[in-house]
Design an enzyme around this catalytic site. Structure first.
Site, PDB file in Angstrom:
ATOM      1  N   LYS A 125       0.880  -1.169   0.000  1.00 42.15           N
ATOM      2  CA  LYS A 125       0.000   0.000   0.000  1.00 42.15           C
ATOM      3  C   LYS A 125       0.918   1.220   0.000  1.00 42.15           C
ATOM      4  O   LYS A 125       1.526   1.556   1.022  1.00 42.15           O
ATOM      5  CB  LYS A 125      -0.896  -0.021   1.242  1.00 42.15           C
ATOM      6  CG  LYS A 125      -1.864   1.148   1.314  1.00 42.15           C
ATOM      7  CD  LYS A 125      -2.847   0.899   2.454  1.00 42.15           C
ATOM      8  CE  LYS A 125      -3.892   1.975   2.624  1.00 42.15           C
ATOM      9  NZ  LYS A 125      -3.470   3.337   2.554  1.00 42.15           N
ATOM     10  N   CYS A 436      34.907  21.056  15.923  1.00 46.30           N
ATOM     11  CA  CYS A 436      35.723  21.708  16.943  1.00 46.30           C
ATOM     12  C   CYS A 436      37.046  22.048  16.272  1.00 46.30           C
ATOM     13  O   CYS A 436      37.592  21.230  15.515  1.00 46.30           O
ATOM     14  CB  CYS A 436      35.947  20.752  18.104  1.00 46.30           C
ATOM     15  SG  CYS A 436      37.178  21.382  19.258  1.00 46.30           S
TER      16      CYS A 436
HETATM   17  S1  IVH Z   1      -6.749  -0.560  -4.026  1.00 45.02           S
HETATM   18  C1  IVH Z   1     -10.934  -0.190  -5.245  1.00 45.02           C
HETATM   19  N1  IVH Z   1      -4.164  -0.925  -3.850  1.00 45.02           N
HETATM   20  O1  IVH Z   1      -4.652   3.567  -0.409  1.00 45.02           O
HETATM   21  C2  IVH Z   1      -9.621  -0.409  -4.674  1.00 45.02           C
HETATM   22  N2  IVH Z   1      -5.042   1.125  -3.036  1.00 45.02           N
HETATM   23  O2  IVH Z   1      -6.190   4.117   2.037  1.00 45.02           O
HETATM   24  C3  IVH Z   1      -9.071   0.793  -4.017  1.00 45.02           C
HETATM   25  N3  IVH Z   1      -3.355   2.668  -2.174  1.00 45.02           N
HETATM   26  O3  IVH Z   1      -7.465   4.948  -1.929  1.00 45.02           O
HETATM   27  C4  IVH Z   1      -7.672   0.913  -3.869  1.00 45.02           C
HETATM   28  N4  IVH Z   1      -1.601   1.410  -2.604  1.00 45.02           N
HETATM   29  O4  IVH Z   1      -5.101   5.562  -2.871  1.00 45.02           O
HETATM   30  C5  IVH Z   1      -5.177  -0.084  -3.606  1.00 45.02           C
HETATM   31  N5  IVH Z   1      -1.890  -1.377  -3.809  1.00 45.02           N
HETATM   32  C6  IVH Z   1      -2.907  -0.546  -3.565  1.00 45.02           C
HETATM   33  C7  IVH Z   1      -2.701   0.728  -2.978  1.00 45.02           C
HETATM   34  C8  IVH Z   1      -3.818   1.525  -2.721  1.00 45.02           C
HETATM   35  C9  IVH Z   1      -2.012   2.569  -2.115  1.00 45.02           C
HETATM   36  C10 IVH Z   1      -4.106   3.837  -1.683  1.00 45.02           C
HETATM   37  C11 IVH Z   1      -5.273   4.217  -2.561  1.00 45.02           C
HETATM   38  C12 IVH Z   1      -6.462   4.056  -1.666  1.00 45.02           C
HETATM   39  C13 IVH Z   1      -5.853   4.274  -0.314  1.00 45.02           C
HETATM   40  C14 IVH Z   1      -6.721   3.765   0.820  1.00 45.02           C
END
Ligand code: IVH
Length: 687
Positions: A125, A436
């Site tokens: 993520k 120093c």
């Molecule tokens: S899937 C419909 N996959 O995290 C599916 N999101 O906190 C929605 N994000 O809104 C998103 N890495 O902006 C997905 N590998 C990943 C991600 C990811 C970052 C972000 C994205 C989402 C947010 C949620």
């Protein structure tokens, strides 16, 4: 704007008034999070507050405010534009541990009415900002922010500024890809350098920096960012993939036309059979987090099969077929209470931030590194500022920047020292890193005292006063000089020939200590006693340590990519000192521990003292070799005979009276062996 320090935001919500205040704070915090400003609450404090609000809402359903941010995408705070999304751009629900993941699995099963048959995907993520990028006939024509999930802002002005999102694809496809834009660590550093060169405030963290950069239209400079796709939808009713494509297949197809996806990230995209295997991947990704070239704040698990995704469905804010396992915050906000200055081994003045204690990535952080005076000024740090602090894994915590909106009235800029904080002398300010004016000599006494410590060279007679005298006379300019001190020099420093003899004996005994002790005595940053032992055991000899590059150094447990090059660099810088130690006859090998090698040796648990010249099969063995031999056979080499001594190895006295050590052994009833008899005992370990 309501501004609450993170610590105050963590209380539970227990009344309507507190609920309303909490809603306001959530709105303010998420507005600054999604907008250009610095966050006024860190992620952990925000999540905590949001959780308290949700608990209160569940308990008091009749009182839920109709515009509560908890019911809206991006908590209703992301700037909403006028471009309609092709399909809603949703967020993700969170869990925080394996129990939460199992609970999600159960909810999926309930929705499907059976166990999922398809597999799950696991991907990082990425901690950035969500965008949708539209390609028509292979050409990137529009980029849109997430906004409220149904409408976003057109940010097509950043086309060309985002790695991984090429302006022209390999094939003339029409598709909308969705993914995250973030600064990699390297891009973030460059971005801040560029900002400073333009007299702009440094970004408090990469995510804020990206949110601002995506929306900024009239900056006199351009900052490069990076994109990772995590999904794709059809655009203009043109099918990109046959319907029913699984998630992993969709990302492969996106990658095939030249767009970077989460599968291309260092953490990768893995397809696993069940949630137990998914949890294993989560743990593996969490373990590599500190080394990843981009910040991640969790791991996303999705149902891979399109039909099962459809069966699980979507809610108002997030899909039911995906879940984010959040990782502990590596970035928190806390208060900068003061800055202390320490003088390092090379005489460099190192500023350290003293912070209100804050829990980050499993440990309580109270101190963090600041770089140098120029950097403190550039970051415009004030005492009392709320600062963002970053720490991941073994990385030394560092202060990223101040949240200017939270600066208390009357706060004073961090004061820079006018004299060396160690010796009170002049400071050389010629370079960004102040030193120093005495250079190495300023911090030398502290280093020598440290090196003489019991766990290092164990020269316990060498206290502060004698060290000061030896440094002041110029007799000791580094650790190695200790081993070539003459009786006269030691007498002059200690003021007595008797004390000098004792010191000389201890110094002599230090020559045969295991390499780990000598290595630790060098005072290399990040190599305390246990790390020195690990390094010495891993490489075996100083020669091997000196030959190791950063990659080889990382094979030592506990040394990551941040630490490894620092250690390698310092070992190289200490080459003259190490050469002097070798020339003085100091042992440069770590004995192979018999028990560690998988079995007890004949000397396991025994302390062996050696005296006099060795004879017979051991005739060629000097002190260092004897120590190595004893330790190889599982024992420990002692320097004097006492109640703990198990064996004294001594050649029989040739006619004259027995040596002091032999007399002491006889008095204590310690076993005495001739070199020949000892050689028999350790025959398996002779070279
Ligand atoms: S899937 C419909 N996959 O995290 C599916 N999101 O906190 C929605 N994000 O809104 C998103 N890495 O902006 C997905 N590998 C990943 C991600 C990811 C970052 C972000 C994205 C989402 C947010 C949620």
């Amino acid at each position: 704007m309501t501004t609450l320090p993170a610590a105050q935001a963590q209380s539970a919500v227990s009344s309507r008034t507190e609920y309303e205040a909490a809603l306001q704070l959530l709105r303010d915090a998420s507005r600054s999070y999604y907008g250009d400003g610095d966050s006024i609450l860190d992620d952990a404090a925000y999540d905590q507050l949001r959780h308290s609000v949700r608990v209160w809402e569940e308990e008091n359903p009749a009182e839920v405010s109709p515009d509560s941010p908890t019911g809206l995408v991006a908590d209703g705070a992301a700037p909403v534009g006028d471009v309609a999304h092709t399909a809603r751009l949703l967020s993700l629900d969170n869990v925080f541990d394996s129990v939460g993941l199992i609970a999600w699995g159960a909810s999926v099963q309930r929705r499907l009415g059976r166990e999922p048959q398809g597999r799950f995907t696991v991907e990082p993520k990425i901690d950035g900002a969500a965008v949708a990028a539209r390609y028509r006939d292979g050409r990137l024509v529009q980029i849109i922010t997430r906004g409220d999930g149904s409408h976003g802002e057109d940010i097509s002005h950043v086309i060309g500024q985002i790695d991984g999102l090429p302006e022209q694809l390999a094939e003339p496809v029409t598709v909308e890809v969705r993914g995250e834009v973030a600064f990699t660590t390297a891009q973030f550093e460059t971005a801040n350098e560029v900002r400073l060169a333009h007299n702009a405030q440094v970004f408090a963290n990469p995510r804020n920096g990206v949110a601002g950069t995506l929306r900024a239209k009239d900056r006199p400079y351009r900052l490069q960012m990076t994109f990772w796709a995590y999904g794709a939808v059809e655009l203009d009713a043109v099918a990109f993939l046959p319907s029913g494509a699984a998630h992993a297949e969709t990302l492969s197809a996106v990658a095939a036309v030249g767009i970077q996806t989460t599968a291309d990230s260092a953490a990768g995209l893995h397809v696993v059979a069940d949630l137990a295997a998914a949890q294993e991947r989560v743990d593996a990704i969490a373990a590599m987090r500190a080394e990843l070239p981009v910040g991640i704040d969790g791991v996303v698990i999705k149902m891979n099969d399109a039909a099962e995704q459809a069966a699980a469905g979507v809610g108002s804010r997030f899909p039911h077929w995906a879940i984010a396992v959040k990782l502990p915050a590596v970035e928190r906000q806390t208060v900068l209470e003061q800055v202390v200055w320490e003088v390092g081994r090379t005489g460099v003045l190192a500023p350290t931030a003293v912070l209100a204690p804050v829990e980050i990535d499993g440990s309580t952080v109270t101190r963090a590194t600041l770089h140098n005076p120029a950097d403190i000024r550039r970051r415009d740090l004030h005492i009392g500022d709320t600062v963002t602090v970053y720490k991941a894994g073994d990385i030394i915590p560092r202060v990223q920047g101040a949240v200017v909106q939270l600066r208390p009235e009357g706060a004073q800029p961090v004061a820079l020292p006018e004299a060396c904080p160690n010796c009170g002398g002049a400071i050389n300010k010629a370079q960004e890193r102040w030193r120093c004016a005495q250079g190495t000599a300023c911090a030398l006494p502290a280093l020598i005292e440290y090196a003489a410590g019991r766990e290092m060279l164990d020269i316990d007679g060498l206290g502060k006063t004698y060290v000061a005298a030896l440094v002041a006379s110029g007799d000791v300019t580094d650790v190695a000089d200790l081993f070539t001190l003459t009786a006269e020099q030691l007498t002059a420093a200690s003021g007595s020939a008797r004390r000098a003899t004792k010191l000389a004996e201890q110094i002599e005994a230090a020559k045969v200590l295991p390499l780990s002790r000598v290595f630790c005595a060098l005072g290399i940053l990040g190599t305390g006693r246990s790390m020195s032992r690990r390094i010495a055991r891993h490489f075996g000899t100083m020669d091997a340590i000196r030959q190791a590059g950063a990659a080889a150094m990382q094979d030592v447990e506990g040394i990551g990519p941040e630490k490894a090059p620092v250690i390698v660099e310092q070992v190289a810088a200490l080459a003259p000192v190490i050469d002097k130690l070798i020339a003085a006859g100091v042992n440069m090998a770590e004995p192979q521990d018999a028990s560690a090698a998988g079995g007890a040796g004949p000397l396991t648990g025994k302390v062996v003292v050696v005296t006099g010249k060795m004879t017979g099969p051991l005739a060629a063995y000097g002190r260092a070799e004897m120590t190595a031999l004893i330790e190889k056979a599982g024992g420990r080499a002692g320097s004097s005979v006492n109640a703990k001594t198990s064996i004294l190895v001594a050649a029989p006295s040739s006619g004259g009276k027995p040596s002091t050590k032999a007399a002491k052994a006889a008095e204590l009833g310690v076993e005495v062996r001739t070199p020949e008899a000892f050689a028999e005992l350790v025959a398996d370990y002779l070279a």
